[in-house]
Write a protein that holds these residues in place. Sequence first.
Motif, PDB file in Angstrom:
ATOM      1  N   GLU A  79       0.842  -1.219  -0.335  1.00  0.00           N
ATOM      2  CA  GLU A  79       0.026   0.102  -0.040  1.00  0.00           C
ATOM      3  C   GLU A  79       0.823   1.247   0.155  1.00  0.00           C
ATOM      4  O   GLU A  79       0.578   2.282  -0.755  1.00  0.00           O
ATOM      5  N   ASP A  80       1.937   1.226   0.823  1.00  0.00           N
ATOM      6  CA  ASP A  80       2.922   2.502   0.842  1.00  0.00           C
ATOM      7  C   ASP A  80       3.955   2.488  -0.336  1.00  0.00           C
ATOM      8  O   ASP A  80       4.647   3.287  -0.169  1.00  0.00           O
ATOM      9  N   GLY A  81       3.897   1.680  -1.204  1.00  0.00           N
ATOM     10  CA  GLY A  81       4.859   1.713  -2.371  1.00  0.00           C
ATOM     11  C   GLY A  81       5.527   0.303  -2.622  1.00  0.00           C
ATOM     12  O   GLY A  81       5.050  -0.803  -2.179  1.00  0.00           O
ATOM     13  N   ILE A  82       6.687   0.160  -3.612  1.00  0.00           N
ATOM     14  CA  ILE A  82       7.162  -1.049  -3.961  1.00  0.00           C
ATOM     15  C   ILE A  82       8.159  -1.025  -3.166  1.00  0.00           C
ATOM     16  O   ILE A  82       9.167  -0.123  -3.000  1.00  0.00           O
ATOM     17  N   TYR A  83       8.568  -2.258  -2.539  1.00  0.00           N
ATOM     18  CA  TYR A  83       9.442  -2.878  -1.749  1.00  0.00           C
ATOM     19  C   TYR A  83      10.345  -3.660  -2.700  1.00  0.00           C
ATOM     20  O   TYR A  83       9.705  -4.737  -3.331  1.00  0.00           O
ATOM     21  N   TYR A  84      11.688  -3.684  -2.684  1.00  0.00           N
ATOM     22  CA  TYR A  84      12.256  -4.957  -3.351  1.00  0.00           C
ATOM     23  C   TYR A  84      13.128  -5.644  -2.585  1.00  0.00           C
ATOM     24  O   TYR A  84      13.581  -5.243  -1.609  1.00  0.00           O
ATOM     25  N   TYR A  85      13.112  -6.850  -2.715  1.00  0.00           N
ATOM     26  CA  TYR A  85      13.931  -7.956  -2.076  1.00  0.00           C
ATOM     27  C   TYR A  85      14.790  -8.534  -3.128  1.00  0.00           C
ATOM     28  O   TYR A  85      14.292  -9.063  -3.994  1.00  0.00           O
ATOM     29  N   CYS A  86      15.989  -8.464  -2.989  1.00  0.00           N
ATOM     30  CA  CYS A  86      17.210  -8.833  -3.895  1.00  0.00           C
ATOM     31  C   CYS A  86      17.712  -9.908  -3.645  1.00  0.00           C
ATOM     32  O   CYS A  86      18.706  -9.702  -2.381  1.00  0.00           O
ATOM     33  N   ASP A 107      21.406 -10.469   0.713  1.00  0.00           N
ATOM     34  CA  ASP A 107      20.288  -9.770   0.303  1.00  0.00           C
ATOM     35  C   ASP A 107      20.393  -8.066   0.292  1.00  0.00           C
ATOM     36  O   ASP A 107      21.112  -7.955   0.987  1.00  0.00           O
ATOM     37  N   ILE A 108      19.628  -7.737  -0.659  1.00  0.00           N
ATOM     38  CA  ILE A 108      19.694  -6.213  -0.392  1.00  0.00           C
ATOM     39  C   ILE A 108      17.913  -5.834  -0.518  1.00  0.00           C
ATOM     40  O   ILE A 108      17.140  -6.431  -1.343  1.00  0.00           O
ATOM     41  N   LYS A 109      17.647  -5.252   0.459  1.00  0.00           N
ATOM     42  CA  LYS A 109      16.358  -4.799   0.760  1.00  0.00           C
ATOM     43  C   LYS A 109      16.370  -3.219   0.127  1.00  0.00           C
ATOM     44  O   LYS A 109      17.058  -2.513   0.751  1.00  0.00           O
ATOM     45  N   VAL A 110      15.230  -2.983  -0.627  1.00  0.00           N
ATOM     46  CA  VAL A 110      15.266  -2.008  -1.356  1.00  0.00           C
ATOM     47  C   VAL A 110      13.911  -1.149  -1.038  1.00  0.00           C
ATOM     48  O   VAL A 110      12.769  -2.009  -1.154  1.00  0.00           O
ATOM     49  N   TYR A 111      13.709   0.042  -0.468  1.00  0.00           N
ATOM     50  CA  TYR A 111      12.589   0.600   0.073  1.00  0.00           C
ATOM     51  C   TYR A 111      11.977   1.655  -1.152  1.00  0.00           C
ATOM     52  O   TYR A 111      12.545   1.879  -1.953  1.00  0.00           O
ATOM     53  N   PRO A 112      10.856   1.976  -0.774  1.00  0.00           N
ATOM     54  CA  PRO A 112      10.106   2.548  -1.847  1.00  0.00           C
ATOM     55  C   PRO A 112      10.839   4.300  -2.523  1.00  0.00           C
ATOM     56  O   PRO A 112      10.589   4.462  -3.351  1.00  0.00           O
ATOM     57  N   ASP A 113      11.429   4.504  -1.301  1.00  0.00           N
ATOM     58  CA  ASP A 113      12.104   5.803  -1.923  1.00  0.00           C
ATOM     59  C   ASP A 113      13.674   5.693  -2.243  1.00  0.00           C
ATOM     60  O   ASP A 113      14.481   6.410  -2.610  1.00  0.00           O
ATOM     61  N   MET A 114      13.803   4.186  -2.571  1.00  0.00           N
ATOM     62  CA  MET A 114      15.196   3.687  -3.238  1.00  0.00           C
ATOM     63  C   MET A 114      16.144   3.704  -2.358  1.00  0.00           C
ATOM     64  O   MET A 114      17.574   3.343  -2.960  1.00  0.00           O
ATOM     65  N   THR A 115      16.158   3.788  -1.005  1.00  0.00           N
ATOM     66  CA  THR A 115      17.439   3.542  -0.275  1.00  0.00           C
ATOM     67  C   THR A 115      17.325   2.258  -0.021  1.00  0.00           C
ATOM     68  O   THR A 115      16.257   1.430  -0.180  1.00  0.00           O
ATOM     69  N   PHE A 116      18.589   1.607   0.396  1.00  0.00           N
ATOM     70  CA  PHE A 116      18.722   0.205   0.325  1.00  0.00           C
ATOM     71  C   PHE A 116      19.678  -0.319   1.472  1.00  0.00           C
ATOM     72  O   PHE A 116      20.336   0.709   2.126  1.00  0.00           O
TER      73      PHE A 116
END
Length: 175
Positions: A79-86, A107-116
């Motif tokens: 709901e609050d954006g796209i999160y990435y799990y790499c 792993d790299i977790k990327v938050y909706p603001d593209m911080t990781f």
Amino acid sequence: MRIPMEGENIQIHSYKHDGHLHRVWEDTTVLKATQKLVIVANDRVRVTESDGRSWITREPAICYFHSQAWFNVIGMLREDGIYYYCNISSPFICDDEALKYIDYDLDIKVYPDMTFQLLDEDEYERHRRQMNYPDVIDGILKKNVNQLIFWIRQRKGPFSAEFIDSWYERYLTYR
């Protein structure tokens, strides 16, 4: 290598370097598949761990696999954006059973603001010693962490603004 058909439901199998099955995702829909690239999607799908425990994913996800990249990317629509799990992993292969790869812990977790955030470095070091990752693999994996960070910063591939949304729209046509 078998190339799955667009619209086909497949499983995804994650293994560890020593060959044991780590995790299985059921009922994942193929959105695009070539020799080099597979894009799949799922939503509220059962995931089974190596110890037999299972759980259901909470949100739709678009997954990106490339045959020449030592990582894969899962874009989760929340709901609050796209999160990435790499996952830092081997390149994928497909056979009649599943899409398969080796999970190398980092792993790299990327938050909706593209911080990781880089995750599980301690687990990687422990498994590197326990499973005797060859030095050449260690070098490839560390190089691919840097490549993945470059992609994130440049908004390349699955990190581009429209990638997840456009593939999610395609996924909805199969539901």
